[in-house]
Design a protein around this motif. Structure first.
Motif: not given
Ligand code: FE2
Length: 289
Positions: A175-193
């Motif tokens: 959920k964004t706060d007053k700044t309207g900013e977002y960020w999160f950590r993840t892993i690089k997604p891969a192509p998939y069938p």
């Protein structure tokens, strides 16, 4: 009317309609007209007709709380994207939309900056930071926007397809706060069938089509006063961008996942160096109603 013949049957079916709702009448009229025209044009054998019934039956039977074969069928036939285009004709400078796909499910709520790669699997992928801001169409920052994200792992599987992944891996709500900013950590997604072990896989095979989707992260953004936004961010350079099995790629949604070697930046974003970084500002349409 008892004298039903091949040449008057379609009209008789249409005459029976007695809908309370005008829209229901329009939908059913067009459905009957088009499906009758299709059958008249095709002239299927009875075996072919039962094969079609069996296909649709198995498509329904393949659906459960973790698998949506009907959405996939709509996706691979291009119908989902047709609905998407029809409903978002006046995009102007807004973020472009694309298909929901069959893999959205409930997700946990996270704090901004959290890592959606959970458990041991986190070690398997390449660390990635996704960040940006959420704007309205007049460039105002949107606070209290809920950002629902979901993606495959680094070998192309969603948590719901893979018993080795922790539950609700690589999906989460922020959920964004007053700044309207977002960020999160993840892993690089891969192509998939897309799943090919069900009726849709049979259809793709019979069509001589490949099942691959280019690597992407899904976003479903909701904010009060704005139209919800369902879209993906695609990884630039992916070899399947021009042959997406569900026709979902739009040029403006292809982004550079830049490899960042700065240990200072890695500290700031709480990831190991080197890491991939993708920056994108979303822009949502205001609710007119
Ligand atoms: Fe996907």
């Amino acid at each position: 009317m008892r004298n039903i013949r091949e040449d008057n049957l379609s009209d008789i079916v249409l005459e029976r309609l007695n809908c309370d709702s005008e829209r229901d009448r329009e939908i059913l009229t067009k459905l009957i007209k088009h499906i009758h025209a299709f059958v008249k044009d095709l002239e299927p054998t009875e075996d072919e007709w039962f094969k079609a019934i069996d296909f649709l039956t198995r498509t329904g039977q393949t659906c459960n709380d973790k698998r949506q074969e009907f959405i996939l069928l709509s996706d691979v036939l291009g119908v989902s994207m047709l609905v998407d285009f029809i409903n978002h004709r006046t995009q102007n400078n807004l973020t472009e939309t694309t298909v929901t796909g069959p893999f959205h499910t409930a997700a946990l709520n996270f704090e901004m900056g959290d890592n959606i790669a959970r458990g041991k699997e986190e070690k398997r992928g390449k660390p990635t930071v996704v960040r940006g801001r959420i704007f309205g169409e007049n460039d105002q920052l949107i606070s209290n926007a809920v950002i629902d994200v979901w993606q495959s792992d680094d070998i192309g599987f969603y948590d719901i397809q893979d018993g080795d992944q922790p539950e609700m891996n690589l999906r989460g709500k922020f959920k964004t706060d007053k700044t309207g900013e977002y960020w999160f950590r993840t892993i690089k997604p891969a192509p998939y069938p897309v799943p090919t072990d069900g009726p849709v896989g049979e259809l793709l095979k019979a069509s001589g089509r490949q099942p691959m989707r280019p690597a992407h992260i899904h976003f479903w953004i909701k904010a009060e006063g704005y139209h919800q936004l369902i879209t993906h961010l695609f990884v630039k350079g992916d070899e399947h961008l021009d042959s997406d099995a569900v026709f979902g790629v739009k040029e403006s949604l292809i982004l550079d996942f830049k490899l960042n070697h700065s240990s200072e930046d890695a500290n700031q974003w709480r990831v190991k160096s080197p890491f991939y970084e993708v920056v994108y500002d979303f822009k949502l349409a205001k609710n007119k109603t």
